[in-house]
Design an enzyme around this catalytic site. Structure first.
Site, PDB file in Angstrom:
ATOM      1  N   HIS A 168       3.423  -2.040  25.046  1.00 35.52           N
ATOM      2  CA  HIS A 168       4.042  -3.249  25.622  1.00 35.52           C
ATOM      3  C   HIS A 168       3.024  -4.117  26.365  1.00 35.52           C
ATOM      4  O   HIS A 168       3.260  -5.292  26.589  1.00 35.52           O
ATOM      5  CB  HIS A 168       5.247  -2.889  26.500  1.00 35.52           C
ATOM      6  CG  HIS A 168       4.884  -2.481  27.898  1.00 35.52           C
ATOM      7  ND1 HIS A 168       4.492  -1.217  28.216  1.00 35.52           N
ATOM      8  CD2 HIS A 168       4.844  -3.175  29.050  1.00 35.52           C
ATOM      9  CE1 HIS A 168       4.233  -1.148  29.508  1.00 35.52           C
ATOM     10  NE2 HIS A 168       4.435  -2.331  30.052  1.00 35.52           N
ATOM     11  N   ASP A 225      -0.675   8.398  29.376  1.00 37.87           N
ATOM     12  CA  ASP A 225       0.387   7.425  29.666  1.00 37.87           C
ATOM     13  C   ASP A 225      -0.129   5.989  29.614  1.00 37.87           C
ATOM     14  O   ASP A 225       0.514   5.118  29.022  1.00 37.87           O
ATOM     15  CB  ASP A 225       0.979   7.719  31.053  1.00 37.87           C
ATOM     16  CG  ASP A 225       2.215   6.889  31.362  1.00 37.87           C
ATOM     17  OD1 ASP A 225       3.003   6.635  30.432  1.00 37.87           O
ATOM     18  OD2 ASP A 225       2.398   6.497  32.538  1.00 37.87           O
ATOM     19  N   HIS A 230      -2.726   1.269  26.988  1.00 37.81           N
ATOM     20  CA  HIS A 230      -2.819  -0.039  27.652  1.00 37.81           C
ATOM     21  C   HIS A 230      -4.260  -0.406  28.031  1.00 37.81           C
ATOM     22  O   HIS A 230      -4.731  -1.500  27.751  1.00 37.81           O
ATOM     23  CB  HIS A 230      -2.004  -0.050  28.956  1.00 37.81           C
ATOM     24  CG  HIS A 230      -0.563   0.339  28.795  1.00 37.81           C
ATOM     25  ND1 HIS A 230       0.140   0.153  27.635  1.00 37.81           N
ATOM     26  CD2 HIS A 230       0.331   0.877  29.681  1.00 37.81           C
ATOM     27  CE1 HIS A 230       1.384   0.575  27.809  1.00 37.81           C
ATOM     28  NE2 HIS A 230       1.526   1.013  29.031  1.00 37.81           N
TER      29      HIS A 230
HETATM   30  C1  BG6 Z   1       4.322   2.388  30.939  1.00 36.36           C
HETATM   31  C2  BG6 Z   1       4.028   3.701  31.609  1.00 36.36           C
HETATM   32  O1  BG6 Z   1       3.832   2.390  29.620  1.00 36.36           O
HETATM   33  O2  BG6 Z   1       3.704   1.338  31.649  1.00 36.36           O
HETATM   34  C3  BG6 Z   1       4.441   3.676  33.067  1.00 36.36           C
HETATM   35  O3  BG6 Z   1       4.720   4.742  30.921  1.00 36.36           O
HETATM   36  C4  BG6 Z   1       3.858   2.482  33.769  1.00 36.36           C
HETATM   37  O4  BG6 Z   1       4.061   4.883  33.722  1.00 36.36           O
HETATM   38  C5  BG6 Z   1       4.170   1.210  32.984  1.00 36.36           C
HETATM   39  O5  BG6 Z   1       4.431   2.397  35.077  1.00 36.36           O
HETATM   40  C6  BG6 Z   1       3.516  -0.003  33.598  1.00 36.36           C
HETATM   41  O6  BG6 Z   1       3.880  -1.141  32.882  1.00 36.36           O
HETATM   42  P1  BG6 Z   1       4.223  -2.499  33.625  1.00 36.36           P
HETATM   43  O7  BG6 Z   1       4.464  -3.479  32.548  1.00 36.36           O
HETATM   44  O8  BG6 Z   1       5.432  -2.235  34.464  1.00 36.36           O
HETATM   45  O9  BG6 Z   1       3.040  -2.819  34.485  1.00 36.36           O
END
Ligand code: BG6
Length: 462
Positions: A168, A225, A230
């Site tokens: 995402h 994770d 990311h």
């Molecule tokens: C997710 C993780 O992919 O991304 C989480 O599983 C994390 O642990 C989250 O908190 C953070 O994403 P964002 O968009 O809220 O910064």
């Protein structure tokens, strides 16, 4: 040739946590913008009926969005629900009937990866896979070998261009802007290499813990994770060569090339931490060795980046919630006026969340008689200008068959290769106090008198 739009959306794991937190809010937003004119079929093992399922959707919106009554009614009218076991062929027969004349469904597998095999088998056996696309969630596998196994499972039933692997972060405006900003501004390219860049830091700090996801988190840990996916994607956007064109494969080819140039992390280049109190979280093992903090030193072994240290740091229960990239340039020649000290060189800072800003750190003459300088920051505060969440953006793209913001299997495998040597217990886990920046040993990773740049709660002028 434009890809054909999907004509039905099916999501497995429809009563699960991901659907509750992310998918229903995205579905309401897509409905509001007129992008969900198709049947939406939830599949789960919960034994519910359609009314219970609609109630679950409404609760999700109340909790993680806002219920927009008129839009919600339109969405609720599109919802269908199938209750069944993922190992049972009759579940997929029901699904085939519910799909009716739809011939290009998009199947969202919001389920544990262990279920991919029975679900894709069931879809293929019931003709639900024909003409279909499939979305899968991160983390994609637990390591390189399991990711390759998942790929084999998916590729046995779907072509690579029908598989949409979600990360995402790639649906965030500020992350996409890294690519745009780099290649749309000619002032950047002349300094964007080992001749001028001293080091690059990427910090993803979260002030909260594991938020009721103890059992999930304890199977995963920070490296799986958020680092493997990311943060290595962010690193790829910062370091890749210019793509041949703006098409999805040209961009993904360059990301792959640079990730293949990242040296697998040696255990001595990594620190793992665990916040005190983590083992008391529901679902976490009492003797857990899983990390809630990771800091890494990376090397990109190519002509552009050789010998430039890259540092990645991520963790839960840190002092602030913020994701930020700092690209620090080398100091000017000592012959230039006053010599800047540590942390006084020029830098570019990309603040990716929660607020979005790009800062250029420069020096200017301090008022007064001496020819001496002071640090200044040029801050461009960018608001995203769009209320689209990453999930709305990515689901909408997948329905249109646009794969640009999805990760390709080869890229995911290249990223696993980078972190594989530091998974599991290769690096011992060190405790740290909540609301601190992790174990102090993280600062030993930095070479040459460098310090971690700790993000402020808000981008502020120095
Ligand atoms: C997710 C993780 O992919 O991304 C989480 O599983 C994390 O642990 C989250 O908190 C953070 O994403 P964002 O968009 O809220 O910064």
């Amino acid at each position: 040739m434009a890809a054909a739009r999907s004509d039905a959306l099916v999501f497995f794991g429809a009563t699960g946590d991901l659907a509750y937190r992310q998918i229903f809010p995205a579905l309401q937003a897509l409905t509001r913008h007129g992008h969900l004119e198709l049947p939406v079929i939830g599949v789960a093992r919960s034994g519910w009926n359609l009314d219970q399922f609609r109630e679950r959707a409404r609760d999700s919106l109340a909790q993680y969005g806002t219920v927009d009554a008129a839009t919600f009614d339109r969405l609720a009218a599109r919802l269908r629900y199938i209750s069944g076991d993922y190992h049972d062929g009759s579940t997929y027969e029901q699904l085939r009937r519910a799909l009716g004349s739809a011939s290009r469904p998009l199947h969202y597998l919001a389920i544990p990866p262990g279920m991919f095999e029975p679900v894709t088998r069931g879809l293929a056996a019931s003709s639900c896979a024909a003409g279909a696309r499939v979305i899968v969630e991160k983390p994609f596998g637990r390591d390189l070998a399991s990711a390759q196994g998942l790929d084999r499972t998916l590729l046995a039933r779907f072509a690579e261009d029908a598989i949409f692997r979600i990360d995402h972060y790639l649906g965030k405006e500020a992350v996409e802007n890294l690519l745009y900003f780099r290649f749309a501004n000619t002032f950047l390219e002349p300094v964007w290499h080992r001749g001028h860049v001293a080091n690059v830091q990427i910090t993803m700090a979260e002030a909260f813990g594991v938020q009721g996801r103890g059992a999930f988190y304890d199977e995963v840990g920070t490296i799986r994770d958020v680092v493997q996916n990311h943060l290595l994607q962010v690193l790829a956007l910062l370091t890749m060569e210019p793509p041949l064109d703006g098409g999805p494969d040209a961009i993904r080819d360059e990301k792959l090339r640079v990730l293949r140039a990242v040296r697998p992390v040696a255990p001595g280049d990594a620190v793992r931490g665990q916040f005190r109190g983590y083992r008391e979280v529901a679902g976490v093992r009492a003797d857990s060795q899983v990390e809630t903090f990771a800091a890494l030193r990376l090397h990109v072994d190519n002509a552009r980046w050789s010998r430039v240290p890259f540092y990645i740091r991520a963790g839960k229960c840190l002092p602030v919630t913020c994701t930020e990239v700092t690209v620090e340039l080398k100091p000017p020649s000592p012959a230039n006026f006053d010599i800047p000290g540590e942390g006084q060189s020029n830098y570019f800072r990309f603040r990716l969340s929660p607020d979005v800003a790009i800062t250029i750190g420069a020096r200017t003459k301090a008022p007064g008689e001496p020819l001496a300088g002071t640090a200044m920051a040029l801050v461009a505060r960018c608001h995203t200008g769009s209320e689209m969440t990453p999930y709305e953006r990515l689901l909408g793209d997948a329905l249109r068959g646009d794969a640009a913001l999805f990760t390709r299997g080869d890229t995911i495998e290249a990223a696993w290769r980078v972190v594989d040597p530091i998974l599991n217990d290769a690096v011992p886990v060190t405790p740290y106090e909540p609301a601190t920046w992790g174990p102090s040993s993280a600062s030993h990773l930095l070479a040459g008198g460098n310090r971690w740049h700790d993000p402020a709660p808000q981008e502020v002028l120095p």
